[in-house]
Design an enzyme around this catalytic site. Structure first.
Site, PDB file in Angstrom:
ATOM      1  N   ASP A 195      26.824  60.375  24.478  1.00  0.00           N
ATOM      2  CA  ASP A 195      27.217  61.846  24.390  1.00  0.00           C
ATOM      3  C   ASP A 195      29.021  62.255  24.353  1.00  0.00           C
ATOM      4  O   ASP A 195      29.582  61.721  25.003  1.00  0.00           O
ATOM      5  CB  ASP A 195      27.030  62.363  25.856  1.00  0.00           C
ATOM      6  CG  ASP A 195      27.899  64.450  26.132  1.00  0.00           C
ATOM      7  OD1 ASP A 195      27.929  65.323  25.156  1.00  0.00           O
ATOM      8  OD2 ASP A 195      27.530  65.152  27.155  1.00  0.00           O
ATOM      9  N   ASP A 245      24.180  70.789  23.400  1.00  0.00           N
ATOM     10  CA  ASP A 245      24.817  70.906  24.907  1.00  0.00           C
ATOM     11  C   ASP A 245      25.527  71.847  24.769  1.00  0.00           C
ATOM     12  O   ASP A 245      24.942  73.569  24.924  1.00  0.00           O
ATOM     13  CB  ASP A 245      25.362  69.417  25.750  1.00  0.00           C
ATOM     14  CG  ASP A 245      26.430  70.568  27.038  1.00  0.00           C
ATOM     15  OD1 ASP A 245      26.348  71.260  27.461  1.00  0.00           O
ATOM     16  OD2 ASP A 245      27.011  69.413  27.136  1.00  0.00           O
TER      17      ASP A 245
HETATM   18  O1  OSB Z   1      28.828  66.953  28.948  1.00  0.00           O
HETATM   19  O2  OSB Z   1      27.800  66.963  30.001  1.00  0.00           O
HETATM   20  C1  OSB Z   1      28.429  66.651  29.842  1.00  0.00           C
HETATM   21  C2  OSB Z   1      30.872  66.551  32.841  1.00  0.00           C
HETATM   22  C3  OSB Z   1      31.574  67.559  32.899  1.00  0.00           C
HETATM   23  C4  OSB Z   1      31.755  68.314  31.404  1.00  0.00           C
HETATM   24  C5  OSB Z   1      30.614  68.332  30.541  1.00  0.00           C
HETATM   25  C6  OSB Z   1      30.291  66.549  30.581  1.00  0.00           C
HETATM   26  C7  OSB Z   1      29.869  65.731  31.676  1.00  0.00           C
HETATM   27  C8  OSB Z   1      28.737  65.196  32.334  1.00  0.00           C
HETATM   28  C9  OSB Z   1      29.249  64.661  33.845  1.00  0.00           C
HETATM   29  O3  OSB Z   1      28.460  64.565  31.277  1.00  0.00           O
HETATM   30  C10 OSB Z   1      27.056  64.607  34.127  1.00  0.00           C
HETATM   31  C11 OSB Z   1      27.826  65.291  35.444  1.00  0.00           C
HETATM   32  O4  OSB Z   1      27.702  64.143  36.209  1.00  0.00           O
HETATM   33  O5  OSB Z   1      28.176  65.750  36.447  1.00  0.00           O
HETATM   34 MG    MG Z   2      27.396  66.889  26.842  1.00  0.00          MG
END
Ligand code: OSB
Ligand code: MG
Length: 375
Positions: A195, A245
């Site tokens: 990601d 996302d």
């Molecule tokens: O992009 O999914 C994302 C956390 C904060 C902001 C964006 C993201 C995330 C995570 C963490 O990937 C997901 C989690 O464990 O809550």
């Molecule tokens: Mg993400």
């Protein structure tokens, strides 16, 4: 049956993370979370605003969410006669953006409505639709950028030993192809994905194409937070599926992205799309197009985590999500029991009314730094 709110209470809680969490846009060590309690006839429903502490994931942050809810959303929804929870979002649709703030209230009304009916939330959101497809949701973990590669490898090892079904690693320029290569060499057979949280542009296509070699399940949101067209151009050059996302905030955008082949998988986050009603619509649009979805996370406390578990019971949530055990984030969660993961990497859905867990009120009060009721 209809639903009316006679009191809305906002709270800000502070919760230090067990380990810092770092993405391409920055490092978080302590969460500042806005919780929303909605009340009617002595019953309460709870929601969590999933924005970050700074406007870096999207335009929202703790402070903006508090002001939007207090000054714009609460006055519109208090004492209004709603047919049901799925009508709540439209009452604040004149506000541009701020879907996480608005979603924090919307999900609280769904919880209240489920409690009023004496039903678990996961059954309530499925009502009139396809219903829950599973009683156990498959779980993955999201592992942030670490200070060193050995530290990352060690973290992955620990999560695999705990049973998690897939590993997501965060990438950014300077922490990408070489690091993914090392992870893949060490763990040749795991379900692995990356990601980027919008850290690249189309000019980086050649570099991103190098990731095709590592048999990733998907690459999540490599390009800008508000960009669909460039994702379609990138997808045309990659074998690895893209997962969207940040750039999917509505079912309409999901339909457009799917039509353009801008991504072949969608991460659904309740807050990012403004709550359950829109999340269900995104789910349905994707399902009709044969696009799988999974439930994303925003480092939620137990309340947001419990809502995510309910969402992930819908039928098209066929891939492991970023919903994992409370103890990965918190030394003590605000719900009881904390969210736990089975040795085969699933979370069992609970059958208590509403979001299904007890609130630890004493602890909640002890970490509340401000509270305001609107009546
Ligand atoms: O992009 O999914 C994302 C956390 C904060 C902001 C964006 C993201 C995330 C995570 C963490 O990937 C997901 C989690 O464990 O809550
Ligand atoms: Mg993400």
């Amino acid at each position: 049956m209809g639903i009316r709110l006679d009191r809305i209470t906002l709270r800000e809680i502070r919760m230090p993370l067990v380990h810092f969490f770092e993405t391409s846009f920055g490092r978080t060590t302590e969460r500042r979370i806005v919780l929303v309690e909605v009340q009617n006839d002595g019953l309460s429903g709870w929601g969590e605003v999933t924005c970050g502490e700074n406007p870096f994931y999207n335009e929202e942050w703790t402070e903006s969410a508090w002001m939007i809810l207090r000054d714009y959303v609460a006055p519109r929804v208090l004492h209004h006669q709603f047919g049901n929870a799925s009508d709540v979002g439209a009452r604040s649709a004149h506000i541009r953006g701020h879907l996480m703030a608005r979603g924090g209230l919307e999900v609280a009304v769904w919880d209240l409505e489920a409690r009023t009916l004496g039903k678990p939330l996961y059954q309530h959101i499925g009502r009139g639709g396809q219903g829950a497809a599973r009683r156990e949701i498959p779980c993955g973990v999201s592992i942030g950028i670490q200070d060193s590669v050995p530290q990352l490898l060690q973290k992955i090892e620990i999560e695999l030993a705990a049973g998690y079904q897939r590993i997501k690693m965060k990438i950014k320029p300077g922490w990408d192809v070489e690091v993914v290569h090392e992870v893949r060499d060490r763990f040749p057979n795991i379900l692995l994905m990356a990601d980027a949280n919008s850290a690249y542009t189309l000019a980086d296509a050649a570099r991103l194409k190098c990731l095709d070699e590592f048999n990733l399940m998907m690459i999540e949101q490599p390009l800008a937070h508000d960009e669909i067209i460039d994702h379609a151009k990138l997808q045309a050059q990659l074998r690895t599926p893209l997962c969207l996302d940040e750039c999917i905030r509505s079912a309409h955008q999901a339909a457009q992205a799917i039509a353009m082949d801008a991504g072949r998988i969608i991460n659904i986050k309740l807050g990012r799309v403004g709550g359950f009603a829109e999340a269900k619509r995104v789910h349905d649009v994707a399902q009709a197009a044969g696009i799988p979805v999974w439930c994303g996370g925003m480092l939620e406390s137990g309340i947001g985590r419990a809502h995510n578990i309910a969402l992930a019971t819908l039928p098209n949530f066929t891939l492991p999500g970023d919903v994992s055990a409370s103890k990965r984030y918190w030394s003590r969660d605000i719900i009881h029991p904390p969210v736990e993961v089975t040795p085969h990497g699933t979370i069992a859905v609970r059958d208590e009314p509403g979001f299904g867990y007890e609130l630890d009120r004493e602890f909640l009060d002890s970490i509340t730094v401000r509270r305001e009721s609107i009546v």
